[in-house]
Write a protein that holds these residues in place. Sequence first.
Motif, PDB file in Angstrom:
ATOM      1  N   UNK A 512       1.695  -5.464   9.429  1.00 19.63           N
ATOM      2  CA  UNK A 512       0.973  -4.701  10.446  1.00 19.63           C
ATOM      3  C   UNK A 512      -0.519  -4.713  10.140  1.00 19.63           C
ATOM      4  N   UNK A 513      -1.314  -4.356  11.132  1.00 16.06           N
ATOM      5  CA  UNK A 513      -2.769  -4.379  10.955  1.00 16.06           C
ATOM      6  C   UNK A 513      -3.207  -3.321   9.948  1.00 16.06           C
ATOM      7  N   UNK A 514      -4.270  -3.650   9.212  1.00 17.97           N
ATOM      8  CA  UNK A 514      -4.800  -2.720   8.219  1.00 17.97           C
ATOM      9  C   UNK A 514      -6.245  -3.091   7.920  1.00 17.97           C
ATOM     10  N   UNK A 515      -6.921  -2.257   7.145  1.00 15.06           N
ATOM     11  CA  UNK A 515      -8.283  -2.540   6.679  1.00 15.06           C
ATOM     12  C   UNK A 515      -8.150  -3.236   5.328  1.00 15.06           C
ATOM     13  N   UNK A 516      -8.441  -4.511   5.256  1.00 16.41           N
ATOM     14  CA  UNK A 516      -8.075  -5.325   4.099  1.00 16.41           C
ATOM     15  C   UNK A 516      -9.294  -5.927   3.395  1.00 16.41           C
ATOM     16  N   UNK A 517      -9.195  -6.004   2.055  1.00 21.19           N
ATOM     17  CA  UNK A 517     -10.222  -6.695   1.263  1.00 21.19           C
ATOM     18  C   UNK A 517      -9.579  -7.241  -0.005  1.00 21.19           C
ATOM     19  N   UNK A 518     -10.299  -8.137  -0.674  1.00 28.59           N
ATOM     20  CA  UNK A 518      -9.809  -8.745  -1.923  1.00 28.59           C
ATOM     21  C   UNK A 518     -10.792  -8.507  -3.049  1.00 28.59           C
ATOM     22  N   UNK A 536     -14.614  -5.458   3.696  1.00 26.39           N
ATOM     23  CA  UNK A 536     -13.380  -4.962   4.302  1.00 26.39           C
ATOM     24  C   UNK A 536     -13.263  -5.544   5.715  1.00 26.39           C
ATOM     25  N   UNK A 537     -12.152  -6.234   5.953  1.00 24.56           N
ATOM     26  CA  UNK A 537     -11.886  -6.771   7.290  1.00 24.56           C
ATOM     27  C   UNK A 537     -11.016  -5.730   8.007  1.00 24.56           C
ATOM     28  N   UNK A 538     -11.574  -5.097   9.024  1.00 24.01           N
ATOM     29  CA  UNK A 538     -10.931  -3.916   9.600  1.00 24.01           C
ATOM     30  C   UNK A 538      -9.862  -4.242  10.641  1.00 24.01           C
ATOM     31  N   UNK A 539      -8.807  -3.437  10.583  1.00 25.13           N
ATOM     32  CA  UNK A 539      -7.758  -3.393  11.603  1.00 25.13           C
ATOM     33  C   UNK A 539      -7.267  -4.788  12.014  1.00 25.13           C
ATOM     34  N   UNK A 540      -6.727  -5.509  11.044  1.00 25.75           N
ATOM     35  CA  UNK A 540      -6.229  -6.859  11.320  1.00 25.75           C
ATOM     36  C   UNK A 540      -5.034  -7.172  10.429  1.00 25.75           C
ATOM     37  N   UNK A 541      -4.197  -8.091  10.892  1.00 25.64           N
ATOM     38  CA  UNK A 541      -3.092  -8.590  10.067  1.00 25.64           C
ATOM     39  C   UNK A 541      -3.379 -10.017   9.598  1.00 25.64           C
ATOM     40  N   UNK A 560      -7.646 -14.109 -11.113  1.00 19.69           N
ATOM     41  CA  UNK A 560      -6.701 -13.258 -10.403  1.00 19.69           C
ATOM     42  C   UNK A 560      -7.305 -12.822  -9.072  1.00 19.69           C
ATOM     43  N   UNK A 561      -6.480 -12.774  -8.053  1.00 22.94           N
ATOM     44  CA  UNK A 561      -6.900 -12.252  -6.749  1.00 22.94           C
ATOM     45  C   UNK A 561      -5.986 -11.086  -6.392  1.00 22.94           C
ATOM     46  N   UNK A 562      -6.572  -9.950  -6.061  1.00 28.85           N
ATOM     47  CA  UNK A 562      -5.819  -8.778  -5.636  1.00 28.85           C
ATOM     48  C   UNK A 562      -6.202  -8.446  -4.206  1.00 28.85           C
ATOM     49  N   UNK A 563      -5.219  -8.153  -3.377  1.00 27.73           N
ATOM     50  CA  UNK A 563      -5.459  -7.808  -1.978  1.00 27.73           C
ATOM     51  C   UNK A 563      -5.152  -6.319  -1.778  1.00 27.73           C
ATOM     52  N   UNK A 564      -6.124  -5.587  -1.214  1.00 27.09           N
ATOM     53  CA  UNK A 564      -5.999  -4.136  -1.048  1.00 27.09           C
ATOM     54  C   UNK A 564      -6.041  -3.737   0.421  1.00 27.09           C
ATOM     55  N   UNK A 565      -5.412  -2.594   0.699  1.00 25.82           N
ATOM     56  CA  UNK A 565      -5.630  -1.895   1.960  1.00 25.82           C
ATOM     57  C   UNK A 565      -6.612  -0.763   1.685  1.00 25.82           C
ATOM     58  N   UNK A 566      -7.733  -0.767   2.369  1.00 26.70           N
ATOM     59  CA  UNK A 566      -8.765   0.242   2.164  1.00 26.70           C
ATOM     60  C   UNK A 566      -8.296   1.587   2.703  1.00 26.70           C
ATOM     61  N   UNK A 567      -8.450   2.617   1.899  1.00 24.81           N
ATOM     62  CA  UNK A 567      -8.053   3.958   2.307  1.00 24.81           C
ATOM     63  C   UNK A 567      -9.309   4.789   2.552  1.00 24.81           C
ATOM     64  N   UNK A 568      -9.446   5.354   3.748  1.00 22.00           N
ATOM     65  CA  UNK A 568     -10.615   6.177   4.069  1.00 22.00           C
ATOM     66  C   UNK A 568     -10.268   7.675   4.082  1.00 22.00           C
ATOM     67  N   UNK A 569      -9.029   7.994   3.681  1.00 24.07           N
ATOM     68  CA  UNK A 569      -8.587   9.388   3.690  1.00 24.07           C
ATOM     69  C   UNK A 569      -9.060  10.086   2.417  1.00 24.07           C
ATOM     70  N   UNK A 570      -9.992  11.021   2.549  1.00 26.39           N
ATOM     71  CA  UNK A 570     -10.579  11.672   1.374  1.00 26.39           C
ATOM     72  C   UNK A 570      -9.594  12.593   0.649  1.00 26.39           C
ATOM     73  N   UNK A 571      -8.489  12.906   1.291  1.00 26.32           N
ATOM     74  CA  UNK A 571      -7.482  13.732   0.603  1.00 26.32           C
ATOM     75  C   UNK A 571      -6.784  12.932  -0.497  1.00 26.32           C
ATOM     76  N   UNK A 572      -6.950  11.602  -0.476  1.00 26.60           N
ATOM     77  CA  UNK A 572      -6.351  10.730  -1.497  1.00 26.60           C
ATOM     78  C   UNK A 572      -7.282  10.499  -2.675  1.00 26.60           C
ATOM     79  N   UNK A 573      -8.255  11.378  -2.844  1.00 30.02           N
ATOM     80  CA  UNK A 573      -9.218  11.234  -3.931  1.00 30.02           C
ATOM     81  C   UNK A 573      -8.506  11.290  -5.277  1.00 30.02           C
TER      82      UNK A 573
END
Length: 855
Positions: A512-518, A536-541, A560-573
Amino acid sequence: MEPLSAHGLPRLSWIDTLYSNFNYNTDGYDGDGVEDGKSQDSSETLPYIDESPTMSPQLCVSQGPDGEAVSPSPLEGDVEKGLEMKKLVLSGFLASEEIYINQLEALVLPMRPLKAAATSSQPVLTMQQIETIFYKVQDIFEIHKEFYDALLPSIQRWDEKVTVGHLFQKLASQLGVYKAFVDNYKNALETAEKCSQANIQFQKISETVRVKGPKDSKDSSTKSSMEDLLYKPIDRVTRSTLVLHDLLKHTPKDHPDFPLLQDALRISQNFLSSINEEIDPRRTAVTTPKGEARQLVKDGFLVELSESSRKLRHVFLFTDLLLCAKMKKTAVGRHQQYECKWYIPLADLTFQTLDDSDSCPSIQVLPEHEIEEMKMKISVLKNEIQKEKKAPKGQSRAERLRKKMNEQESWLLLHSPTIPFRIHNKHGKSYLFLLSSDYERAEWKESIQKLQKKDLQACVLTSVELQVLTSSCFKLRTVHNIPVTTNKDDEETPGLYGFLHVIVRSATGFKESANLYCTLEVDSFGYFVSKAKTRVFRDTAEPQWNEEFEIELEGSQYLRILCYEKCFDKSMLNKDDNEIVDKIMGKGQVQLDPQTVQSKNWHMDVIEMNGIKVEFSMKFTSRDLSLKRTPSKKQSGVFGVKINVVTKRERSKVPYIVRQCIEEVEKRGIDEVGIYRISGVATDIQALKLAFDTNTKDILVMLSDMDINAIAGTLKLYFRELPEPLLTDRLYPAFMEGIALSDPAAKENCMMHLLRSLPDPNLMTFLTLLEHLKRVAEKEPVNKMSLHNLATVFGPTLLRPSESESAKGQHITCASDIWSHDVMAQVQVLLYYLQHPPISFAELKRNTLYFSTDV
């Protein structure tokens, strides 16, 4: 009570491994009179005393009609030779007895003054502590001293009628003292360790105990620790049994000694059997509670934060539990041994929630400059080792340097990791490991969670089961060596030094689409460090980054390459590092094969990770090529053009590119974590380079829109591509000599004079950059860039030897040697000026102090 093995060790103990390849002849006796260290089968593994006829011939004894142990008699013609062998066996055993007695005496000596002090007003230890630590040591010393004094004359006046069996009979009859010692051994060690921690005086005593050398030895004494010496009786307890086998082998049946030695062997074997029967490893469960075979899934060296200090642990993940072990120090020639620190059944293991993290200890991080300084020292040592290996008779010095480098690399391994990995026993304690990268953290977490999906049952191991499991770790482990260079064979690839160009192109396979970066990581000095991060490449699969990075390699072997979904929710600090935790979507690793990446062409590759595919390209530039400065053929631009040409054309004191990049970094990048250290996207940097070279009217708009790491990278690239370094080729040798001066006043005089000797455009630009870097370092608590960090980034760029100067140093064979040889001094030069009070151009020029030597 622990069972004892033929090697003289408590089997299943805290000090040995179940399958330890231990050579019993460490103290001089090797059976059959064989010279120490040259046993024919020193690698044979014996889990416990086995009385079956399938044992090694050395330890095999047949039984007579009455069931007593009988050793085969030598042939009649070999009697004389047999008796000579018997003398050799006894002589070797006597020599080892002398060493053993000296070790016991070294333990007894501090016991007496400690006891005297215990009754005074200033006791070092209590009487109870002394009795626990030195329990039965005096008795064992007296037993062996008496045995030695009786055996020595027998060997000195040796003939075929001499008997020694009665002495071994008496020694065997006193083995009960050893049983008492072994029962108390663990308690003695624990008490000694606690006393050392609580009392500095006892710590000094226990760390350097002097042991007398043998009478005919050149060494008058050696130093040993109390822990090592307390181990000696454990090691010695079955030595008499071993020598009895060999004595019987070389004693005729009709000799008066034969029945006496046979009786001594029977007593010794009965003693060992009685201990073995108390805990029989053959009856010990090595299965999970469900009856399945327990298997090792993963292991590795991790840094644990325990009692506010960093400890290197070997962690073992089994199918039903996680075990954390300590690598014990062992005597030379012995194999590594493990002691279990703690274990958690996987059924009880949870990963700490954010709410729980308040109760966890804070992570103490060393200043970055200390880490960087250690890297430089290691690099210099590597260079020295290579030179010594090529020099005649340089091997011994090279070995000393390797030991020093091992210490420094181990220090780096212990202090570098900062990424927290917390695990929790829901019925007990929490534990904190520090890892060098998200990659390791994700690997451990995924492996544990995969096992937890099975129907696991909680288990409680008995002390015996735990000892068996800990002992088995030695044979089962897959990671054998601490990951430092000195553990590698000389034939192994040293890794790549230079610059790796990586283009992260695209990724597919997201559900599914997400905010992604490596992020990109490479290994450096035994651990992995993050070197670059895509936008961050926003809202894409199907992200299409197409971003290029230039990554500096320091002996690297993996990317090594790691792929992340960017989290903008500050409650996840995350309370560990005050940063939002992004979700790892996938991770992968590729080996940097020198043959593949060193071609001039781009090498395309794909990393598959959890169903996700990341496409990337890479090529490598060796350090010797990157050191070469190629002047620009177009004098109309700024890159590769002499700095005085640019300032004259611009009618400025400092090049426009330097002023604009500095201004932009200070405007919006001064709080950026890793500013100047993290690579910018190469295509962005090239776009800015072209804009400055062509004096594009939209340059200010480009700067305001561009990623700040690309702007920082453009500034670094400008200085790197100058036809000669900012601090000039001519002055390079003088800077190297000046920074090496010991007298502070002489150094100040020299270093200021060298600045005055720079051309005005170079000096003005350098002073401008200097004040900027100081302002960046003021924000170190936020951006993590100290003065030393900045000096490490810019030093080798602003100050490099010219190619002609490099050629003069015949001892330096390639550019990577130049780097490791000079880079520490280059960093120190810039650091000196960064740590100096503000330097004014006008005052510097007015200053009339001149350095007395021409530059």
